[in-house]
Design a protein around this motif. Structure first.
Motif, PDB file in Angstrom:
ATOM      1  N   ARG A 119      10.368  -4.834  -9.073  1.00 35.64           N
ATOM      2  CA  ARG A 119      10.446  -3.666  -8.197  1.00 35.64           C
ATOM      3  C   ARG A 119       9.122  -2.929  -8.165  1.00 35.64           C
ATOM      4  O   ARG A 119       8.675  -2.463  -7.106  1.00 35.64           O
ATOM      5  N   GLN A 120       8.483  -2.803  -9.319  1.00 35.26           N
ATOM      6  CA  GLN A 120       7.185  -2.132  -9.373  1.00 35.26           C
ATOM      7  C   GLN A 120       6.128  -2.916  -8.611  1.00 35.26           C
ATOM      8  O   GLN A 120       5.250  -2.332  -7.973  1.00 35.26           O
ATOM      9  N   SER A 121       6.212  -4.243  -8.662  1.00 32.37           N
ATOM     10  CA  SER A 121       5.274  -5.075  -7.900  1.00 32.37           C
ATOM     11  C   SER A 121       5.444  -4.857  -6.402  1.00 32.37           C
ATOM     12  O   SER A 121       4.465  -4.836  -5.643  1.00 32.37           O
ATOM     13  N   GLN A 122       6.703  -4.670  -5.967  1.00 31.75           N
ATOM     14  CA  GLN A 122       6.956  -4.395  -4.555  1.00 31.75           C
ATOM     15  C   GLN A 122       6.355  -3.048  -4.158  1.00 31.75           C
ATOM     16  O   GLN A 122       5.764  -2.913  -3.076  1.00 31.75           O
ATOM     17  N   VAL A 123       6.486  -2.065  -5.028  1.00 28.71           N
ATOM     18  CA  VAL A 123       5.903  -0.753  -4.759  1.00 28.71           C
ATOM     19  C   VAL A 123       4.386  -0.842  -4.717  1.00 28.71           C
ATOM     20  O   VAL A 123       3.730  -0.267  -3.842  1.00 28.71           O
ATOM     21  N   LEU A 124       3.805  -1.588  -5.671  1.00 33.16           N
ATOM     22  CA  LEU A 124       2.356  -1.741  -5.737  1.00 33.16           C
ATOM     23  C   LEU A 124       1.815  -2.392  -4.469  1.00 33.16           C
ATOM     24  O   LEU A 124       0.775  -1.976  -3.936  1.00 33.16           O
ATOM     25  N   ASP A 125       2.496  -3.397  -3.954  1.00 30.53           N
ATOM     26  CA  ASP A 125       2.059  -4.051  -2.721  1.00 30.53           C
ATOM     27  C   ASP A 125       1.974  -3.057  -1.573  1.00 30.53           C
ATOM     28  O   ASP A 125       1.062  -3.127  -0.736  1.00 30.53           O
ATOM     29  N   ARG A 126       2.905  -2.122  -1.537  1.00 28.93           N
ATOM     30  CA  ARG A 126       2.921  -1.145  -0.449  1.00 28.93           C
ATOM     31  C   ARG A 126       1.905  -0.034  -0.679  1.00 28.93           C
ATOM     32  O   ARG A 126       1.335   0.495   0.277  1.00 28.93           O
ATOM     33  N   LEU A 127       1.650   0.299  -1.940  1.00 32.10           N
ATOM     34  CA  LEU A 127       0.572   1.240  -2.241  1.00 32.10           C
ATOM     35  C   LEU A 127      -0.754   0.686  -1.781  1.00 32.10           C
ATOM     36  O   LEU A 127      -1.610   1.399  -1.250  1.00 32.10           O
ATOM     37  N   ARG A 128      -0.922  -0.605  -1.971  1.00 34.34           N
ATOM     38  CA  ARG A 128      -2.147  -1.296  -1.571  1.00 34.34           C
ATOM     39  C   ARG A 128      -2.361  -1.206  -0.067  1.00 34.34           C
ATOM     40  O   ARG A 128      -3.487  -1.213   0.413  1.00 34.34           O
ATOM     41  N   SER A 129      -1.287  -1.085   0.684  1.00 34.57           N
ATOM     42  CA  SER A 129      -1.373  -0.976   2.142  1.00 34.57           C
ATOM     43  C   SER A 129      -1.503   0.468   2.602  1.00 34.57           C
ATOM     44  O   SER A 129      -1.514   0.736   3.805  1.00 34.57           O
ATOM     45  N   GLY A 130      -1.584   1.391   1.648  1.00 34.14           N
ATOM     46  CA  GLY A 130      -1.776   2.785   1.995  1.00 34.14           C
ATOM     47  C   GLY A 130      -0.530   3.502   2.450  1.00 34.14           C
ATOM     48  O   GLY A 130      -0.596   4.529   3.119  1.00 34.14           O
ATOM     49  N   LYS A 131       0.655   2.979   2.094  1.00 32.73           N
ATOM     50  CA  LYS A 131       1.904   3.585   2.550  1.00 32.73           C
ATOM     51  C   LYS A 131       2.314   4.750   1.659  1.00 32.73           C
ATOM     52  O   LYS A 131       2.099   4.731   0.458  1.00 32.73           O
ATOM     53  N   SER A 132       2.923   5.763   2.277  1.00 36.50           N
ATOM     54  CA  SER A 132       3.365   6.941   1.547  1.00 36.50           C
ATOM     55  C   SER A 132       4.621   6.629   0.744  1.00 36.50           C
ATOM     56  O   SER A 132       5.310   5.634   1.001  1.00 36.50           O
ATOM     57  N   ASN A 133       4.926   7.498  -0.223  1.00 38.81           N
ATOM     58  CA  ASN A 133       6.148   7.318  -1.017  1.00 38.81           C
ATOM     59  C   ASN A 133       7.384   7.313  -0.126  1.00 38.81           C
ATOM     60  O   ASN A 133       8.328   6.555  -0.352  1.00 38.81           O
ATOM     61  N   LYS A 134       7.375   8.170   0.886  1.00 36.99           N
ATOM     62  CA  LYS A 134       8.522   8.264   1.783  1.00 36.99           C
ATOM     63  C   LYS A 134       8.749   6.956   2.533  1.00 36.99           C
ATOM     64  O   LYS A 134       9.888   6.469   2.646  1.00 36.99           O
TER      65      LYS A 134
END
Length: 234
Positions: free
Chosen positions: A167-182
């Motif tokens: 789950r954290q890896s999925q979050v990290l992938d999206r952080l890498r794309s500049g996506k907000s927490n929301k």
């Protein structure tokens, strides 16, 4: 200030008034259609905006030819971060050395943009970081990955992603794309508060001290390994 407080602004910070006015004019051409306005200010006036209730969407700090490692410049960077800890901030610099961009990462800034960058690319980069992304020259990422600055700024970066849960890896992938927490919460069908917990855990496991460093470290493991774009956005 009631009217201004309802309208989001972009702050252009510079010690030189004339230079600051020119940059502000260029940025205003971009943000005006977005319903925002750019304000030119000197560093000592930052406190007014941090206490007035004005919504600050972005801060562009122009340091000219000064090094980010100079004491006076570092004091100014620290003041910006102390007064606007959650506002996206970009450094505009006449310098192009990778070490300067690495310094911006250490202060938690979301972008380091050289004044040699085409105006259209600058607008794109600023829009990107205003929406949660990061923008840094690829040379800076290479320098971090090389290990000379990784040990200084990211002491745990060598541990890789193996400690992260799926789950954290999925979050990290999206952080890498500049996506907000929301947005991450929406895509992964979880509560935004849960995403925040995952982000804190990711930062702890990777040895990062802020969201920008997480994005940079994700880039090191992704775009750099594949050759990456130039410059790199996270």
């Amino acid at each position: 200030m009631t009217g201004d407080a309802q309208k989001a602004v972009v702050l252009v910070v510079d010690t030189l008034a004339l230079r600051c006015a020119g940059i502000t004019t260029l940025i205003n051409e971009w943000v005006s259609p977005l319903g925002k306005s750019a304000h030119a200010i000197e560093p000592e006036n930052l406190g007014f905006y941090s206490q007035s209730g004005t919504i600050v969407s972005l801060i562009v700090l122009n340091v000219g030819g000064s090094s980010l490692h100079d004491l006076q410049t570092r004091t100014m960077l620290r003041a910006v971060r102390d007064q606007f800890p959650t506002t996206p901030c970009a450094i505009l610099s006449d310098r192009t050395e990778a070490d300067e961009a690495v310094g911006a990462v250490s202060f938690g800034f979301q972008a380091f943009i050289s004044t040699t960058t085409p105006l259209a690319v600058v607008h794109q980069a600023l829009a990107f970081i205003m929406n949660g992304g990061a923008y840094f020259p690829r040379e800076a990422l290479l320098e971090i990955a090389d290990g000379r600055d990784r040990a200084r700024y990211h002491p745990s970066a060598t541990t890789g992603n193996s400690q992260l849960t799926p789950r954290q890896s999925q979050v990290l992938d999206r952080l890498r794309s500049g996506k907000s927490n929301k947005l991450i919460a929406r895509e992964l069908d979880m509560q935004e508060s849960t995403v925040k917990v995952h982000v804190r855990q990711i930062m702890s496991k990777l040895g990062a001290t802020n969201r920008t460093q997480v994005a940079i470290m994700a880039l090191m493991k992704g775009d750099l390994a594949a050759g990456g774009p130039e410059p790199a956005m996270a």
